[in-house]
Design a protein around this motif. Structure first.
Motif, mmCIF file in Angstrom:
data_model
loop_
_atom_site.group_PDB
_atom_site.id
_atom_site.type_symbol
_atom_site.label_atom_id
_atom_site.label_comp_id
_atom_site.label_asym_id
_atom_site.label_seq_id
_atom_site.Cartn_x
_atom_site.Cartn_y
_atom_site.Cartn_z
ATOM 1 N N THR A 96 83.335 94.738 -1.413
ATOM 2 C CA THR A 96 82.220 94.590 -1.960
ATOM 3 C C THR A 96 82.353 95.361 -3.310
ATOM 4 N N LEU A 146 90.107 93.402 -5.527
ATOM 5 C CA LEU A 146 89.707 92.118 -4.977
ATOM 6 C C LEU A 146 90.964 91.352 -4.452
ATOM 7 N N LYS A 147 92.108 91.499 -4.971
ATOM 8 C CA LYS A 147 93.104 90.742 -4.649
ATOM 9 C C LYS A 147 93.697 91.352 -3.363
ATOM 10 N N LYS A 148 93.633 92.426 -3.288
ATOM 11 C CA LYS A 148 94.241 93.227 -1.905
ATOM 12 C C LYS A 148 93.179 93.109 -0.786
ATOM 13 N N CYS A 149 91.934 92.915 -1.177
ATOM 14 C CA CYS A 149 90.732 92.783 -0.095
ATOM 15 C C CYS A 149 89.938 91.802 -0.634
ATOM 16 N N PRO A 150 90.135 90.570 -0.223
ATOM 17 C CA PRO A 150 89.059 89.569 -0.768
ATOM 18 C C PRO A 150 87.581 89.707 -0.188
ATOM 19 N N GLU A 151 87.460 90.671 0.788
ATOM 20 C CA GLU A 151 86.181 90.755 1.326
ATOM 21 C C GLU A 151 85.407 92.107 0.562
ATOM 22 N N ARG A 192 90.042 94.097 -10.408
ATOM 23 C CA ARG A 192 90.447 92.965 -10.221
ATOM 24 C C ARG A 192 91.544 92.777 -9.050
ATOM 25 N N ASP A 193 92.500 93.845 -9.242
ATOM 26 C CA ASP A 193 93.424 94.300 -8.435
ATOM 27 C C ASP A 193 93.166 94.269 -6.998
#
Length: 648
Positions: free
Chosen positions: A113, A106-111, A103-104
């Protein structure tokens, strides 16, 4: 007056004796004679020995990238439950590490995979991919990664049929280039193939000076002398050298350097084949032994290879924090640091072998040698046919009732069925002798049961699960309460095969031939059905040397356990993940060492040992078990720093 610390004492001694750390590396340029080149391979002491460690870059992430057809430049991570077990290099540019939660990340890199590893669940015969699998019902599968790893090893063997290849882990392999490099040396320099008629010492005559070496395209040269701080960084083998490298062509060039350059050519071609055929990039380290090759492989990662010449070893090791060396971290590293007030390899070099042995025992000679770059471990190719298979699960909620076990047996059995059928697809005669069930409560205790696994044409999860159900009843039945509650909780469950061999099928395990035949216990036939067979009153756990007598003790930063019976430390090479590969290897080593004690005890049985055991022998077993319960295993010398005691 304040006492002088050990470090200050040694500093004074060094100043008095003009000690230099480089003096501790005494075998960097051993004489190489015609005998070394023309005689049979002398093993680890060969001065022309060349070893490489090839490591797949972010392997799990690369496997998923290839499977999904994701662009290599796209950030991708592989998730196992809430943790990350692989982060590709584009994702690392965003500050994402394996310590991050998904989850962290994804916050750092919304794109980003995010791919969860494949998992098994009850009722499925093959692993599948889910976005959010539940750890309470699913089990991690590494089957895909194992298959891809096998493909990489196959390419190594195809490209280097004369080399020794040892699979170190699911994404690493050691390669001994010594034989193919020696053959290439004789092909390129045929004048080395015969001893000159005027050679003063015959075969023991030293070889003539080596020719100039072009490092162009060979990889990254680790510098012989550290560059100035403002120029620090890898030295690329592209014709650009530091002043030190330019001056070593004549003064420091050796035939071992020539051997390294040839091995670098071979390694580069092998890595190119892996990239072309499978789409995976690799990093390699090339040096004189396994220890240095592994260190060198991490010098500069991602699609590159680094070369450590003998002359560069001192300045490469001296500034290195010694606790980064494998098996010198954790308790042992802390004990050494506290005792001698040291932090780097250079700090350790002045300490004599006598000082080390006084504190850490005879085995500390390994520490003394490894910090000097000495490693005599051989590259040993492992047999193609695996001797055991294991599927295990660290349970999110411990099993406290006997009825809670069968759910996991269906999940574990599906993995075993798939792996056994894949093995038999390549070798139809392969079959396991024994099926084994392990149950463990953290690292406090472990128990196991095993039974012969007769041949059946159709190996399914249901057949394997049927055996597991019977073993579970034997394992927990006598200790279960009326409501099915267990007197202990089970935190890890493992199901596996042992004695996997090609040849005759349906053979009994070694213990099966020596059980006293005075009472009746149950066994399953090839279709998983219950059938009766006579055995002794004592169950398997009362057999001397049964696998119950081996209690695994978790190491802090190493892969090992100590057998409470023989007090030997058994080392285990772990995988990268926290559940599948590592747990399988621990359980496998545990089981194999237990089998050793079974065979040892059988060889000592009296003539009537097959029909029964003497009361004296039973009392001896009971005394030994009482001793184990009252005190933890005695661990002496350096070994006590490599394991975690049960009472900690």
């Amino acid at each position: 007056m304040l006492p002088t610390s050990p470090l200050k004492k040694r500093a004074a001694q060094k100043e008095k004796s003009q000690f230099t750390p480089q003096d501790e590396f005494s075998d960097l340029n051993p004489p190489i004679s015609y005998r070394h080149l023309l005689s049979p391979h002398p093993g680890a002491r060969d001065p022309l020995r060349v070893i490489a460690l090839c490591d797949s870059d972010a392997f799990y992430a690369a496997c998923e990238q290839v499977r999904l057809g994701v662009d290599p430049s796209r950030p991708l991570v592989v998730r196992q439950w809430d943790a990350l077990i692989a982060v590709n290099y584009p994702a690392r540019a965003f500050g994402i590490t394996r310590m991050s939660s998904w989850r962290d990340a994804l916050k750092k890199c919304p794109e980003l995979t995010v791919v969860h590893v494949a998992t098994y669940k009850e009722g499925d015969n093959a692993p599948g991919y889910w976005d959010n699998p539940d750890t309470a019902t699913h089990k991690v599968s590494l089957d895909y990664y194992r298959r891809e790893s096998a493909k990489i090893i196959a390419i190594f063997k195809e490209c280097l049929p004369d080399g020794e290849i040892e699979k170190a882990s699911i994404d690493e392999a050691f390669i001994d280039f010594t034989r193919p490099v020696r053959a290439e040396l004789l092909a390129r320099y045929p004048y080395l193939g015969e001893v000159p008629a005027d050679a003063p010492n015959g075969l023991d005559t030293i070889l003539p000076p080596p020719p100039p070496i072009s490092w162009e395209g060979r990889g990254i040269l680790i510098p012989i002398a550290p560059p100035p701080e403002d120029q620090a960084g890898p030295v690329s083998g592209t014709g650009t050298h530091t002043e030190d490298e330019e001056g070593d062509d004549d003064a420091r060039r050796t035939w071992h350097d020539v051997a390294l350059s040839i091995a670098a050519e071979f390694m580069d071609k092998i890595r190119a084949e892996v990239r072309i055929q499978l789409g995976y990039t690799t990093s390699a380290g090339i040096a004189r032994n396994k220890f240095l090759a592994k260190l060198t492989a991490s010098y500069k990662k991602r699609d590159s290879q680094s070369i450590l010449r003998n002359a560069a070893i001192p300045n490469y090791l001296i500034p290195m924090p010694f606790q980064k060396i494998r098996f010198l971290g954790g308790k042992l590293g802390k004990a050494i640091a506290d005792k001698f007030e040291v932090s780097s390899v250079g700090d350790l070099l002045p300490i004599s072998i006598d000082e080390m042995q006084q504190k850490f025992g005879e085995d500390s000679i390994w520490v003394y040698e490894i910090i000097r770059g000495i490693d005599r471990a051989e590259v040993k190719e492992k047999p193609t046919l695996t001797k055991s298979m294991m599927a295990s699960k660290n349970l999110p909620r411990p099993i406290t009732k006997s009825s809670e076990g069968p759910h996991w047996f269906r999940v574990l059995a599906a993995e075993l069925a798939l792996r056994l059928n894949e093995l038999r697809a390549t070798d139809i005669s392969a079959w396991p002798k024994t099926i084994v069930l392990h149950a463990r409560h953290r690292y406090d205790w472990s128990r196991s049961k095993q039974a012969a696994f007769p041949f059946t044409r159709n190996v399914t999860a249901d057949v394997i699960a049927g055996y597991a159900d019977r073993l579970w009843k034997d394992l927990v039945g006598s200790g279960s309460k009326q409501d099915g509650s267990l007197p202990y909780s089970v935190t890890t469950i493992a199901l596996g095969f042992s004695g996997v061999e090609a040849g005759e099928t349906g053979q009994q395990s070694i213990e099966g031939f020596f059980r006293p035949e005075t009472s009746t216990t149950s066994r399953l036939d090839g279709d998983g059905n219950d059938r009766q067979r006579t055995h002794g009153k004592k169950d398997q756990r009362e057999t001397e040397g049964s696998s119950d007598d081996i209690q695994e003790i978790e190491p802090e930063s190493t892969a090992s356990f100590v057998c409470p019976r023989c007090h030997k430390r058994i080392e285990v090479e772990l995988g990268d993940d926290g559940e599948g590969e590592s747990e399988e290897r621990r359980a496998k080593a545990l089981m194999e060492h237990g089998d050793f004690h079974v065979a040892e005890d059988l060889s000592k049985m009296p003539d009537d040992g097959i029909s029964g055991r003497s009361s004296q022998g039973l009392r001896a077993v009971e005394r030994e078990r009482k001793r184990k319960r009252e005190s933890s295993a005695r661990v002496e010398g350096i070994t006590k720093f490599l394991v975690r005691r049960r009472d900690e």
